[in-house]
Enzyme design. Structure first.
Site, PDB file in Angstrom:
ATOM      1  N   GLN A 174     -32.775  -7.593  74.599  1.00  0.00           N
ATOM      2  CA  GLN A 174     -31.407  -7.069  74.619  1.00  0.00           C
ATOM      3  C   GLN A 174     -31.364  -5.895  75.721  1.00  0.00           C
ATOM      4  O   GLN A 174     -31.819  -5.150  75.621  1.00  0.00           O
ATOM      5  CB  GLN A 174     -31.000  -6.665  73.314  1.00  0.00           C
ATOM      6  CG  GLN A 174     -29.352  -6.579  73.415  1.00  0.00           C
ATOM      7  CD  GLN A 174     -28.464  -5.806  72.020  1.00  0.00           C
ATOM      8  OE1 GLN A 174     -28.940  -4.842  71.803  1.00  0.00           O
ATOM      9  NE2 GLN A 174     -27.820  -6.598  71.545  1.00  0.00           N
ATOM     10  N   TYR A 224     -20.635   0.046  74.090  1.00  0.00           N
ATOM     11  CA  TYR A 224     -21.282   0.419  75.216  1.00  0.00           C
ATOM     12  C   TYR A 224     -20.553   0.225  76.585  1.00  0.00           C
ATOM     13  O   TYR A 224     -19.518  -0.233  76.638  1.00  0.00           O
ATOM     14  CB  TYR A 224     -22.655  -0.085  74.961  1.00  0.00           C
ATOM     15  CG  TYR A 224     -23.175   0.687  73.641  1.00  0.00           C
ATOM     16  CD1 TYR A 224     -23.318   1.974  73.471  1.00  0.00           C
ATOM     17  CD2 TYR A 224     -23.501  -0.415  72.900  1.00  0.00           C
ATOM     18  CE1 TYR A 224     -23.813   2.350  72.116  1.00  0.00           C
ATOM     19  CE2 TYR A 224     -24.263  -0.018  71.468  1.00  0.00           C
ATOM     20  CZ  TYR A 224     -24.372   1.358  71.201  1.00  0.00           C
ATOM     21  OH  TYR A 224     -24.728   1.912  69.940  1.00  0.00           O
ATOM     22  N   ARG A 255     -23.502 -10.764  74.175  1.00  0.00           N
ATOM     23  CA  ARG A 255     -22.899 -10.279  72.838  1.00  0.00           C
ATOM     24  C   ARG A 255     -21.583  -9.643  73.196  1.00  0.00           C
ATOM     25  O   ARG A 255     -21.697  -8.653  73.980  1.00  0.00           O
ATOM     26  CB  ARG A 255     -24.026  -9.477  72.084  1.00  0.00           C
ATOM     27  CG  ARG A 255     -23.714  -9.287  70.640  1.00  0.00           C
ATOM     28  CD  ARG A 255     -24.455  -8.504  69.821  1.00  0.00           C
ATOM     29  NE  ARG A 255     -24.783  -8.601  68.564  1.00  0.00           N
ATOM     30  CZ  ARG A 255     -24.961  -7.745  67.352  1.00  0.00           C
ATOM     31  NH1 ARG A 255     -25.281  -6.647  67.770  1.00  0.00           N
ATOM     32  NH2 ARG A 255     -25.040  -8.191  66.016  1.00  0.00           N
ATOM     33  N   GLY A 263     -29.552  -9.178  60.084  1.00  0.00           N
ATOM     34  CA  GLY A 263     -29.798  -7.804  60.530  1.00  0.00           C
ATOM     35  C   GLY A 263     -30.707  -7.215  59.373  1.00  0.00           C
ATOM     36  O   GLY A 263     -31.687  -7.173  59.083  1.00  0.00           O
ATOM     37  N   ARG A 264     -29.639  -6.157  58.951  1.00  0.00           N
ATOM     38  CA  ARG A 264     -30.154  -5.505  57.812  1.00  0.00           C
ATOM     39  C   ARG A 264     -30.733  -6.174  56.863  1.00  0.00           C
ATOM     40  O   ARG A 264     -31.678  -5.730  56.039  1.00  0.00           O
ATOM     41  CB  ARG A 264     -28.762  -4.827  57.018  1.00  0.00           C
ATOM     42  CG  ARG A 264     -28.354  -3.627  57.947  1.00  0.00           C
ATOM     43  CD  ARG A 264     -26.982  -2.958  57.472  1.00  0.00           C
ATOM     44  NE  ARG A 264     -26.095  -4.094  57.701  1.00  0.00           N
ATOM     45  CZ  ARG A 264     -24.746  -3.792  57.310  1.00  0.00           C
ATOM     46  NH1 ARG A 264     -24.321  -2.702  56.691  1.00  0.00           N
ATOM     47  NH2 ARG A 264     -23.747  -4.896  57.618  1.00  0.00           N
TER      48      ARG A 264
END
Length: 374
Positions: free
Chosen positions: A104, A176, A228, A321-322
């Site tokens: 990424q 971002y 993404r 993810g988590r």
């Protein structure tokens, strides 16, 4: 195995012919655990090795494409050729466990901590600070600088190719720089990079085109390029679901290998910009994409039941993810019919057993509510 979980384990073939062994992907997650010189640490390699065995694809934590794009302490670097050996180590670590390795790539923009970038020179689309406590007002990039950053994304994609990755993911989400150019909150430019929603797409699309051209020159058709995005912003003005539908509709025509939505909760509903606010964002996205490109869904998927509900929407691929930090054996347990053994809350006494680097563990332990059980 529970027959209802069979969908998880059917192969998936991208339009470029690359086959994934199953439909479960490791989502990109910042881990704050790289070496001070920007190289990947041994702790990171062990962390990824522990989680790459059963998923079909691993999307790494983000790496920055320019020195002024570093968004996190102890983040690994992709902004110079000297980092290729380090990047290669991470790719091989993931691939040796049987998963595709996707790097990424990103630029933090106005979200970069001043102490991490040269001379504290925080940059963005416009001189508009983020709506967070203590945010510094960034400097608006010149057109020349914008073009240089587009080129830098291409160069980091080249490094990923040389390092042996299976692909790259363009990080246009989570506030971002790429998202800052698409957002009417952070982008108040009056040149070709700002204004209408179409003009605010100029920078993201330029990056897509640059990377596609680099891949054509340096790789073959098997190299994966994904994008993404975050579907909405809380700010006013900010990105609405209507804006994102236009962006996604355009991206679906760019010959990308996948799109990846960033969601806190998979079944969250659209906030504004659409008529039916009771419809989920995933439903809107799948409807817009209309099978032109695969969509990776994500967001608070912990149990096998959560995953089943997600796949019922029609999404072809699902990122965890988590949950893969909490239980790295999630995929194996589901495959072996042991879903009742899945752990869905972090065990505070098992940092070493879970192979989580100390810096990341400290973040988890000090972020109430972010991880179940904390």
């Amino acid at each position: 195995m529970n027959p209802s979980n069979q969908k998880f384990f059917s192969p998936y073939t991208f339009n470029n012919g690359v086959e994934l062994k199953n439909r479960i992907i490791m989502a990109p997650m910042t881990n704050y655990s790289s070496n001070p010189d920007g190289t990947v640490s041994e702790e990171e390699l062990a962390y990824y090795a522990r989680r790459s065995k059963d998923v079909s694809m691993v999307i790494t934590a983000c790496t920055y494409v320019t020195p002024n794009g570093k968004g996190f302490h102890n983040e690994f670097a992709g902004d110079r050729d000297e980092m290729i050996p380090s990047l290669s180590q991470l790719a091989k670590t993931i691939q040796n466990q049987g998963a595709k390795a996707i790097l990424q790539i990103f630029h933090g923009g106005r979200m970069c901590p001043p102490e991490l970038v040269p001379h504290g020179d925080i940059v963005s689309a416009s001189a508009v600070p983020a709506e967070v406590a203590g945010a510094k007002t960034p400097r608006a990039l010149t057109e020349t600088e914008v073009e240089e950053i587009v080129d830098a994304f291409g160069e980091t994609a080249r490094r990923a190719i040389e390092a042996g990755y299976d692909g790259v993911e363009i990080h246009g989400a989570n506030g971002y720089l790429i998202q800052q150019f698409f957002s009417p909150h952070s982008n108040q430019r009056e040149d070709r990079f700002g204004g209408s929603v179409e003009k605010r797409m100029t920078f993201p699309l330029a990056i897509v085109d640059k990377i596609k051209s680099i891949v054509k020159e340096h790789a073959d058709d098997s190299f994966i390029v994904g994008y993404r995005f975050s579907p909405e912003e809380a700010e006013t003005p900010g990105i609405t679901m209507a804006d994102t539908i236009k962006l996604v509709d355009t991206l679906a025509e760019k010959d990308l290998d996948y799109l990846h939505v960033s969601l806190q909760h998979f079944l969250s509903k659209a906030r504004r910009g659409v008529e039916d606010v009771n419809k989920t964002r995933i439903d809107y996205l799948l409807e817009t994409i209309d099978n032109r490109v695969p969509l990776i869904g994500v967001g608070s998927i912990y149990s096998a039941e959560d995953a089943r509900k997600a796949f019922e929407t029609g999404v072809p691929l699902l990122a965890l993810g988590r949950e893969l930090i909490i239980d790295p054996d999630w995929v194996q347990k589901v495959a072996e019919g042991r879903e009742d053994e899945i752990v869905t809350e972090i065990n505070k006494d098992k940092q070493e057993e879970l192979v989580v680097p100390v810096p990341l563990w400290n973040v988890i332990m000090n972020t109430p509510g972010w991880f179940p059980g904390v």
